[in-house]
Scaffold this active site. Structure first.
Site, PDB file in Angstrom:
ATOM      1  N   LYS A  17      20.734  12.048 -16.075  1.00 13.88           N
ATOM      2  CA  LYS A  17      20.624  10.184 -15.898  1.00 13.88           C
ATOM      3  C   LYS A  17      21.428   9.570 -16.908  1.00 13.88           C
ATOM      4  O   LYS A  17      21.950  10.425 -17.737  1.00 13.88           O
ATOM      5  CB  LYS A  17      19.209   9.871 -16.442  1.00 13.88           C
ATOM      6  CG  LYS A  17      18.786  10.678 -18.135  1.00 13.88           C
ATOM      7  CD  LYS A  17      19.180   9.657 -19.281  1.00 13.88           C
ATOM      8  CE  LYS A  17      18.635   8.933 -20.445  1.00 13.88           C
ATOM      9  NZ  LYS A  17      18.981   8.459 -21.596  1.00 13.88           N
ATOM     10  N   ASP A 145      12.140  10.042 -21.787  1.00 13.70           N
ATOM     11  CA  ASP A 145      12.896  10.009 -20.710  1.00 13.70           C
ATOM     12  C   ASP A 145      11.783  10.959 -19.352  1.00 13.70           C
ATOM     13  O   ASP A 145      12.936  11.524 -18.499  1.00 13.70           O
ATOM     14  CB  ASP A 145      14.032  10.146 -20.903  1.00 13.70           C
ATOM     15  CG  ASP A 145      15.156   9.523 -22.093  1.00 13.70           C
ATOM     16  OD1 ASP A 145      15.044   9.047 -21.608  1.00 13.70           O
ATOM     17  OD2 ASP A 145      15.993  10.019 -22.454  1.00 13.70           O
TER      18      ASP A 145
END
Length: 308
Positions: A17, A145
């Site tokens: 990401k 995350d």
């Protein structure tokens, strides 16, 4: 377990990401920080194979340096597998074969992607059928995350970053990422940010962090030029203070056609937003010619998925 799964195991792919926007609040009493982030999953993936085993074991390889990645119970993917086993009462273990392509300790969530992939892989291997909501609960226990690596796409994260809301992102956004030879410890970066914020000339951080509306408008409009005007990462000042040589790369990328350059997450990987795929290729060539590893990726992409 079906004979097919027993024989071949399960392969899951999960994305790294980029934090398009990352605002960090002040330190709480427990030392943690509330954040507001806009995440985008990009086309740099981790692959995890899960196969039946009596024990919980892991092997690690990849196109990036995996020297510092633990191959025991400290590994986040192994912890994810154990969580699924505990949740369903599975008596055996699993062998995880992780092939890494996301920079290690680079601020792109590679370890979190491994954990998300392990959750999905073990759920499929053991035919648990836990469902999305239950997997996200397990993911939130592993790290901020990990839920996003499960979700993929583009999302806003608040709280510790794990309270996710999907964000509408039309079109495609092209990035060039430049990994660094040595990683940065996320706790060290946060600690250094707190030290810097103790100075009177440094912004102390928002009381209640929030993603800038301009970021969400640019995503909805599929407008990378507008997005570049609003990207921000509060951790960047700390990452650059710890690794000042990154400034030279940032300046080169921005002078060579990037709409914006920023530290990805806690760094030290750098992410450069470009206007289109052709511009990304040109920037990739320029940075490579200057001696830097440069990778062209795009987003948003899907979260952790079984690969057949």
């Amino acid at each position: 377990m079906s004979q097919a799964l027993e024989a071949s195991g399960v392969r899951v792919r999960a994305p790294g990401k980029i934090n398009l926007f990352f605002e960090v609040g002040g330190a709480q009493d427990d030392g943690y920080h509330d954040v507001a982030s806009a995440y985008q999953a990009v086309s740099l993936y981790e692959d995890v194979w899960a196969s039946p085993s009596d024990e919980f074991t892991v092997s690690i390889s990849g196109t990036v340096d995996v020297t510092g990645v633990p191959a025991d119970d400290r590994n986040l993917a192994v912890r994810a597998a154990r969580l699924v086993a505990q949740r369903i009462g599975h008596a055996g273990g699993v062998h995880l074969d992780i092939v890494k392509h996301v920079p290690v300790a680079g601020g792109m969530g590679g370890g979190s992607a491994d954990a998300a992939a392990a959750l999905v892989a073990c759920d499929a291997l053991w035919e648990a059928e836990l469902g999305t909501a239950e997997l996200h609960k397990l993911a939130a226990r592993l790290g901020a995350d990990v839920p996003f690596a499960l979700m993929g796409g583009t999302a806003v994260g608040t709280g510790r970053g794990d309270q996710l809301s999907p964000a509408l992102a039309k079109g495609r956004f092209d990035w060039v990422v430049v990994p660094s030879g040595a990683g940065l410890s996320t706790p060290d970066v946060y600690r250094h940010l707190d030290e810097l914020r103790a100075r009177p000339d440094i912004n102390a951080g928002a009381r209640v962090p929030a993603v800038a509306p301009g970021v969400l408008h640019a995503l909805r409009a599929a407008d990378p030029i507008a997005l570049a005007e609003h990207t921000r990462n509060d951790l960047q000042i700390a990452a650059l203070s710890l690794r000042p040589e990154l400034r030279e790369v940032l300046e080169l990328g921005e002078e060579s056609g990037a709409l914006a350059g920023m530290v990805s997450g806690s760094g030290p990987t750098l992410a450069f937003l470009t206007v289109d795929p052709e511009s990304a290729l040109e920037l990739q060539i320029t940075l490579s010619a200057a001696g830097y590893e440069a990778l062209h990726v795009h987003g948003p992409v899907a979260g952790a998925r079984v690969v057949t």
